[in-house]
Design an enzyme around this catalytic site. Structure first.
Site, PDB file in Angstrom:
ATOM      1  N   SER A   1     -15.105  39.575 121.093  1.00 42.60           N
ATOM      2  CA  SER A   1     -14.008  40.219 120.172  1.00 42.60           C
ATOM      3  C   SER A   1     -14.131  39.929 118.807  1.00 42.60           C
ATOM      4  CB  SER A   1     -12.551  39.978 120.913  1.00 42.60           C
ATOM      5  OG  SER A   1     -12.589  40.452 121.959  1.00 42.60           O
TER       6      SER A   1
ATOM      7  N   GLY B   1      -9.731  30.873 121.300  1.00 43.43           N
ATOM      8  CA  GLY B   1      -8.799  31.363 120.294  1.00 43.43           C
ATOM      9  C   GLY B   1      -9.666  32.348 119.561  1.00 43.43           C
TER      10      GLY B   1
ATOM     11  N   ASN C   1      -9.176  44.945 122.686  1.00 40.62           N
ATOM     12  CA  ASN C   1      -8.558  43.371 123.406  1.00 40.62           C
ATOM     13  C   ASN C   1      -7.076  43.313 122.891  1.00 40.62           C
ATOM     14  OD1 ASN C   1      -8.268  40.955 124.429  1.00 40.62           O
ATOM     15  ND2 ASN C   1      -9.657  40.060 123.032  1.00 40.62           N
TER      16      ASN C   1
ATOM     17  N   CYS D   1      -5.617  39.352 125.048  1.00 40.09           N
ATOM     18  CA  CYS D   1      -6.229  37.849 125.252  1.00 40.09           C
ATOM     19  C   CYS D   1      -5.139  36.786 125.449  1.00 40.09           C
ATOM     20  CB  CYS D   1      -6.816  37.391 123.888  1.00 40.09           C
ATOM     21  SG  CYS D   1      -7.388  35.805 123.895  1.00 40.09           S
TER      22      CYS D   1
ATOM     23  N   GLY E   1     -13.664  33.663 136.303  1.00 41.82           N
ATOM     24  CA  GLY E   1     -14.643  33.114 137.612  1.00 41.82           C
ATOM     25  C   GLY E   1     -14.132  33.825 139.098  1.00 41.82           C
TER      26      GLY E   1
ATOM     27  N   GLY F   1     -18.688  38.048 133.340  1.00 37.96           N
ATOM     28  CA  GLY F   1     -18.920  36.966 132.199  1.00 37.96           C
ATOM     29  C   GLY F   1     -19.136  35.649 132.703  1.00 37.96           C
TER      30      GLY F   1
HETATM   31  C1  LIG Z   1     -15.777  31.669 127.404  1.00 39.34           C
HETATM   32  C2  LIG Z   1     -15.065  32.995 127.508  1.00 39.34           C
HETATM   33  C3  LIG Z   1     -14.638  34.025 126.293  1.00 39.34           C
HETATM   34  C4  LIG Z   1     -13.943  35.152 126.432  1.00 39.34           C
HETATM   35  N1  LIG Z   1     -14.128  35.882 125.235  1.00 39.34           N
HETATM   36  C5  LIG Z   1     -13.421  37.174 125.202  1.00 39.34           C
HETATM   37  C6  LIG Z   1     -13.186  37.911 124.078  1.00 39.34           C
HETATM   38  O1  LIG Z   1     -13.595  37.608 123.277  1.00 39.34           O
HETATM   39  N2  LIG Z   1     -12.566  39.070 124.324  1.00 39.34           N
HETATM   40  C7  LIG Z   1     -12.126  39.449 125.637  1.00 39.34           C
HETATM   41  O2  LIG Z   1     -11.690  40.519 125.792  1.00 39.34           O
HETATM   42  N3  LIG Z   1     -12.417  38.835 126.722  1.00 39.34           N
HETATM   43  C8  LIG Z   1     -12.974  37.645 126.558  1.00 39.34           C
HETATM   44  N4  LIG Z   1     -13.189  36.887 127.604  1.00 39.34           N
HETATM   45  C9  LIG Z   1     -12.488  37.256 129.264  1.00 39.34           C
HETATM   46  C10 LIG Z   1     -13.853  38.161 129.803  1.00 39.34           C
HETATM   47  O3  LIG Z   1     -14.316  39.358 129.017  1.00 39.34           O
HETATM   48  C11 LIG Z   1     -13.436  38.640 131.174  1.00 39.34           C
HETATM   49  O4  LIG Z   1     -12.309  39.707 131.179  1.00 39.34           O
HETATM   50  C12 LIG Z   1     -12.937  37.440 132.042  1.00 39.34           C
HETATM   51  O5  LIG Z   1     -13.931  36.189 131.846  1.00 39.34           O
HETATM   52  C13 LIG Z   1     -13.021  37.782 133.478  1.00 39.34           C
HETATM   53  O6  LIG Z   1     -14.419  37.832 133.955  1.00 39.34           O
HETATM   54  P1  LIG Z   1     -15.442  36.975 134.684  1.00 39.34           P
HETATM   55  O7  LIG Z   1     -14.561  36.465 135.538  1.00 39.34           O
HETATM   56  O8  LIG Z   1     -16.388  37.663 135.022  1.00 39.34           O
HETATM   57  O9  LIG Z   1     -15.631  35.917 133.603  1.00 39.34           O
HETATM   58  C14 LIG Z   1     -13.714  35.569 127.632  1.00 39.34           C
HETATM   59  C15 LIG Z   1     -14.072  34.841 128.736  1.00 39.34           C
HETATM   60  C16 LIG Z   1     -14.746  33.583 128.707  1.00 39.34           C
HETATM   61  C17 LIG Z   1     -15.185  33.010 130.064  1.00 39.34           C
END
Ligand SMILES: Cc1cc2nc3c(=O)[nH]c(=O)nc-3n(C[C@H](O)[C@H](O)[C@H](O)COP(=O)(O)O)c2cc1C
Length: 300
Positions: A44, A70, A121, A124, A213, A261
């Site tokens: 994002s 952040g 987004n 967050c 996760g 992710g």
């Molecule tokens: C390190 C990290 C950074 C993330 N940064 C963003 C972000 O910048 N924008 C966003 O919409 N979601 C962000 N997410 C959320 C992921 O896109 C996702 O919605 C969330 O981690 C659940 O999926 P997962 O279990 O496969 O990680 C971030 C997740 C992680 C772990």
């Protein structure tokens, strides 16, 4: 056999790189695409560069991680330069944020010509005041923000929602009625925290962060399932997908594809190809010809 489509974007398989994980540079986005992802989503970004929170910004928990980055990002101008270097062999989605509807719309319009779709987004859980889940926790604000972006751009607009609400359906419907072309469910869950046993201090510099996760998958699935029954626009599932069985659960619950992710952080970019191969085998065993016919089967 594995192809799917979302907002007229054709995906060779129903997996995509989730926002925030390896998505800050063209090199990493291209690498994800070359590794087998069916689509990629950027980290994002907003109008100005943002340093985000100091370290530590992530901590491991049982079943996943908690992060409070952040929304660190180099700002829309730097991202534009990266987006120009994308190879374009899979759909490219830019994830944007802002603190007002106008700011959101302005960032979106500055990258509109460089990507296939936008993901907003509004969800967050650890963003600075005014930029994050506070938007996506309020149906009226969600409506206003989505509408402002829709008015400004012509490419598909996907609203990414937070699970940290009493009623996800209400928020999803607000986004849909504002013109969202699709929904991404869910952003990270929480906020949650961990405390260091030696220092007795919270481990994350921001103290609280969003959980991701495998542990959040049941909640993500429930959000997709409930929303599928109450909106007409397509849904992208995200939360805890690690293998093809997880992907199948999301398809059955109503998602047309998933984003991944945390599993990329743990298992590397090979995870996309592994999941696609596993899905193909599963579909052959169960005699499914298309991904489409699997979508929403849990609602029969
Ligand atoms: C390190 C990290 C950074 C993330 N940064 C963003 C972000 O910048 N924008 C966003 O919409 N979601 C962000 N997410 C959320 C992921 O896109 C996702 O919605 C969330 O981690 C659940 O999926 P997962 O279990 O496969 O990680 C971030 C997740 C992680 C772990």
């Amino acid at each position: 056999m594995l192809e799917t489509e979302i907002c007229q974007m054709k995906m060779r398989n129903p997996t995509a790189l989730a926002a925030g994980v390896l998505g800050s540079t063209a090199a990493s986005l291209n690498w994800a695409a070359r590794s087998g992802a069916g689509a990629v989503v950027t980290k994002s970004f907003g109008t100005e560069p943002n340093k985000g929170y100091p370290n530590p910004t992530t901590v491991e928990v049982e079943g996943g991680i908690i992060n409070a980055i952040g929304l660190s990002n180099p700002g829309v101008e730097s991202i534009q330069a990266e987006l120009k270097k994308l190879e374009g062999n899979v759909p490219q989605i830019a994830s944007v944020y802002g603190s007002t509807p106008e700011e959101f719309a302005s960032v979106a319009s500055q990258v509109e010509n460089l990507v296939d779709a936008l993901e907003l987004n509004v969800s967050c859980p650890h963003a600075m005041e005014g930029c994050g889940a506070s938007i996506g926790q309020d149906p009226e604000l969600t409506h206003q923000f989505v509408k402002a972006v829709k008015k400004k751009v012509d490419i598909p607009v996907i609203a990414k929602l937070t699970p940290n609400v009493t009623d996800i359906v209400e928020i999803a419907q607000a986004a849909e009625s504002a013109g969202a072309d699709a929904l991404t469910l869910i952003n990270s869950l929480g906020p949650g925290m961990r405390i260091d046993l030696e220092t007795a201090h919270p481990i994350l510099s921001n103290r609280f962060g969003g959980m991701s996760g495998p542990a959040i998958k049941p909640i993500a699935l429930r959000c997709v399932y409930q929303t599928y029954q109450n909106v007409k626009i397509p849904i992208i599932g995200v939360g805890g997908v690690t293998n093809h069985q997880d992907l199948v659960e999301f398809l059955y619950s109503g998602a047309r594809c998933v984003q991944i992710g945390t599993a990329v952080m743990y298992h590397g970019l090979e995870v996309f190809q592994e999941i696609a191969t596993g899905l193909e085998k599963f579909m052959n065993e169960k005699n499914y010809q298309t991904v489409e016919e699997m979508v929403g089967l849990a609602h029969q």
